[in-house]
Design a protein around this motif. Structure first.
Motif, mmCIF file in Angstrom:
data_model
loop_
_atom_site.group_PDB
_atom_site.id
_atom_site.type_symbol
_atom_site.label_atom_id
_atom_site.label_comp_id
_atom_site.label_asym_id
_atom_site.label_seq_id
_atom_site.Cartn_x
_atom_site.Cartn_y
_atom_site.Cartn_z
ATOM 1 N N TYR A 149 0.936 -1.356 -0.124
ATOM 2 C CA TYR A 149 -0.033 0.118 -0.109
ATOM 3 C C TYR A 149 1.025 1.335 -0.066
ATOM 4 N N ASN A 150 0.260 2.188 -0.353
ATOM 5 C CA ASN A 150 0.992 3.760 -0.248
ATOM 6 C C ASN A 150 0.610 4.420 1.045
ATOM 7 N N PRO A 151 1.325 4.559 1.961
ATOM 8 C CA PRO A 151 0.936 5.144 3.239
ATOM 9 C C PRO A 151 0.511 6.428 2.997
ATOM 10 N N SER A 152 0.682 6.967 2.007
ATOM 11 C CA SER A 152 0.341 8.536 1.806
ATOM 12 C C SER A 152 -1.300 8.739 1.234
ATOM 13 N N THR A 153 -2.025 7.448 0.917
ATOM 14 C CA THR A 153 -3.098 7.483 0.186
ATOM 15 C C THR A 153 -3.869 6.405 0.772
ATOM 16 N N ALA A 154 -3.493 5.486 1.487
ATOM 17 C CA ALA A 154 -4.077 4.110 1.930
ATOM 18 C C ALA A 154 -4.981 4.830 3.220
ATOM 19 N N THR A 155 -6.636 4.489 2.877
ATOM 20 C CA THR A 155 -7.428 4.832 4.057
ATOM 21 C C THR A 155 -7.685 3.243 4.790
ATOM 22 N N ASN A 156 -7.553 2.593 4.346
ATOM 23 C CA ASN A 156 -7.975 1.268 4.916
ATOM 24 C C ASN A 156 -7.029 0.910 6.088
ATOM 25 N N GLN A 157 -7.538 0.927 7.442
ATOM 26 C CA GLN A 157 -6.750 0.483 8.421
ATOM 27 C C GLN A 157 -6.129 -0.708 8.831
ATOM 28 N N TRP A 158 -7.008 -1.692 8.014
ATOM 29 C CA TRP A 158 -6.606 -3.007 8.115
ATOM 30 C C TRP A 158 -5.166 -3.284 7.600
ATOM 31 N N ILE A 159 -5.233 -2.855 6.247
ATOM 32 C CA ILE A 159 -4.060 -2.962 5.561
ATOM 33 C C ILE A 159 -2.730 -2.408 6.457
ATOM 34 N N ARG A 160 -2.879 -1.569 7.061
ATOM 35 C CA ARG A 160 -1.957 -0.786 7.828
ATOM 36 C C ARG A 160 -1.524 -1.550 9.029
ATOM 37 N N SER A 161 -2.423 -2.542 9.297
ATOM 38 C CA SER A 161 -2.053 -3.448 10.652
ATOM 39 C C SER A 161 -1.073 -4.724 10.032
ATOM 40 N N ARG A 162 -0.923 -4.777 8.806
ATOM 41 C CA ARG A 162 -0.171 -5.941 8.424
ATOM 42 C C ARG A 162 1.262 -5.800 8.604
ATOM 43 N N PRO A 163 1.980 -7.063 9.061
ATOM 44 C CA PRO A 163 3.412 -6.913 9.281
ATOM 45 C C PRO A 163 4.242 -6.625 8.130
ATOM 46 N N ILE A 164 5.051 -5.336 8.215
ATOM 47 C CA ILE A 164 5.704 -4.961 7.127
ATOM 48 C C ILE A 164 7.032 -5.482 6.962
ATOM 49 N N ILE A 165 7.140 -5.856 5.491
ATOM 50 C CA ILE A 165 8.457 -6.529 5.388
ATOM 51 C C ILE A 165 9.489 -5.481 4.941
ATOM 52 N N ARG A 166 9.338 -4.806 4.092
ATOM 53 C CA ARG A 166 10.094 -3.414 3.389
ATOM 54 C C ARG A 166 9.503 -2.326 2.876
ATOM 55 N N THR A 167 9.902 -1.303 2.558
ATOM 56 C CA THR A 167 9.399 -0.154 1.822
ATOM 57 C C THR A 167 10.349 0.050 0.551
ATOM 58 N N ILE A 168 9.544 0.107 -0.457
ATOM 59 C CA ILE A 168 10.443 0.387 -1.808
ATOM 60 C C ILE A 168 9.729 1.458 -2.401
ATOM 61 N N GLY A 169 10.397 2.620 -2.510
ATOM 62 C CA GLY A 169 9.600 3.816 -3.204
ATOM 63 C C GLY A 169 8.300 4.018 -2.397
ATOM 64 N N LYS A 170 7.468 4.505 -2.891
ATOM 65 C CA LYS A 170 6.113 5.065 -2.376
ATOM 66 C C LYS A 170 5.432 3.789 -1.532
ATOM 67 N N HIS A 171 5.836 2.709 -1.764
ATOM 68 C CA HIS A 171 4.896 1.193 -1.264
ATOM 69 C C HIS A 171 5.591 0.592 -0.125
ATOM 70 N N VAL A 172 4.625 0.208 0.622
ATOM 71 C CA VAL A 172 5.056 -0.693 1.801
ATOM 72 C C VAL A 172 4.511 -1.891 1.550
ATOM 73 N N PHE A 173 5.694 -2.834 1.713
ATOM 74 C CA PHE A 173 5.137 -4.415 1.281
ATOM 75 C C PHE A 173 4.748 -5.101 2.716
ATOM 76 N N CYS A 174 3.911 -6.026 2.542
ATOM 77 C CA CYS A 174 3.572 -6.830 4.006
ATOM 78 C C CYS A 174 3.110 -7.777 3.644
ATOM 79 N N LEU A 175 2.821 -8.549 4.966
ATOM 80 C CA LEU A 175 2.353 -9.953 5.031
ATOM 81 C C LEU A 175 0.759 -10.029 5.421
#
Length: 211
Positions: A185-211
C-alpha cells in the motif's frame, strides 16, 4: 503457376486455420466455455450457471467484462478477450498472456516507481497465486474483486511502459524484491486501517510491502 499457388494457399488454410478464428461465442460449447464462465462468475460478471454452454447470460457477462477492460464489447471471446481473462488463445501463449497481464497491472499500479518497485508489484501478484487464500492463477488474482486499484479505475488499460514488461518477466523468472509480500500500500493515500495493521517486510519507493 498462379492457379497452383492459389490451390496451395487454400490447402494450407484448411490445414492451419487462421488463428483469429479461435474464439468462443453464443452457441459454443465445451471446456473453454466452462473456463470462461468459471472466471467471470468468480469475478462477479456472470449471473448464471457454469454449464459449458455459451448462452445469452454468458454473452452478457463477456460484454460486461469487455466494457470494463477497454475491449470491444461484442460478446465474443476472441483472442484479445481470452488473453485478458487469462486463458490460452490461438495466437498468444500462456506465458505471453501472463507477461501482458502482469505488465498491465504493474503499469497501472507503479509506472512512476523505480524498476525494483515495479518488479516487487509483479512479485506480489505471483506470491498471491501461490498463496492458499487467493485465486490460483495470475488472471484470477489480478481480477479478484477490489484487489487492485488499477483494475477498478481502468488504469490497467493504459499504454504500457517497456520497463513494466521487463519487470513482469523478471518476476516470472523468480526475482522478488518484495521479500515474499502478499500485500502492499501507499501510506500517503491508503485509508484502509486493516492494511496498515499488516506486518511490514520492507518499503520500496512509495509502497510498503507486507504480509
Amino acid at each position: 503457376m498462379r492457379k497452383t499457388f492459389l490451390i496451395l494457399i487454400t490447402v494450407l488454410s484448411l490445414i492451419f486455420p487462421h488463428q483469429v478464428d479461435a474464439l468462443s461465442k453464443r452457441g459454443s460449447k465445451g471446456t473453454e466455455v466452462r473456463n470462461i464462465q468459471t472466471r467471470l462468475k468468480n469475478w462477479g460478471y456472470l449471473n448464471g450457471n457454469v454449464d459449458g454452454i455459451y448462452g445469452a447470460k454468458t454473452e452478457a457477462a463477456v460484454k460486461k467484462f469487455q466494457k470494463k477492460h477497454g475491449l470491444t464489447p461484442d460478446g465474443i471471446a476472441g483472442p484479445a478477450t481470452l488473453a485478458a481473462i487469462g486463458l490460452p488463445t490461438g495466437s498468444t501463449s500462456s506465458y505471453h498472456s501472463n507477461v501482458n497481464l502482469l505488465a498491465r497491472v504493474v503499469n497501472g499500479e507503479a509506472r512512476g516507481e523505480s524498476y525494483e518497485g515495479q518488479v516487487a508489484i509483479a512479485a506480489v501478484v505471483l506470491n498471491r497465486v501461490r498463496h492458499a487464500s487467493f485465486p490460483n492463477s495470475i488472471a484470477g488474482v489480478i481480477y479478484q474483486q477490489g484487489a487492485f486499484t488499477a483494475v477498478d479505475d481502468g488504469q490497467i488499460n493504459l499504454s504500457v511502459n517497456d520497463s513494466c514488461y521487463r519487470a513482469a518477466r523478471d518476476a516470472l523468472n523468480g526475482w522478488d524484491p518484495s521479500g515474499g509480500a502478499i500485500y502492499y500500500y501507499n501510506p500517503s493515500t491508503a485509508t484502509n486501517q486493516w492494511i496498515r495493521s499488516r506486518p511490514i517486510i520492507r518499503t520500496i519507493g512509495k509502497h510498503v510491502f507486507c504480509l
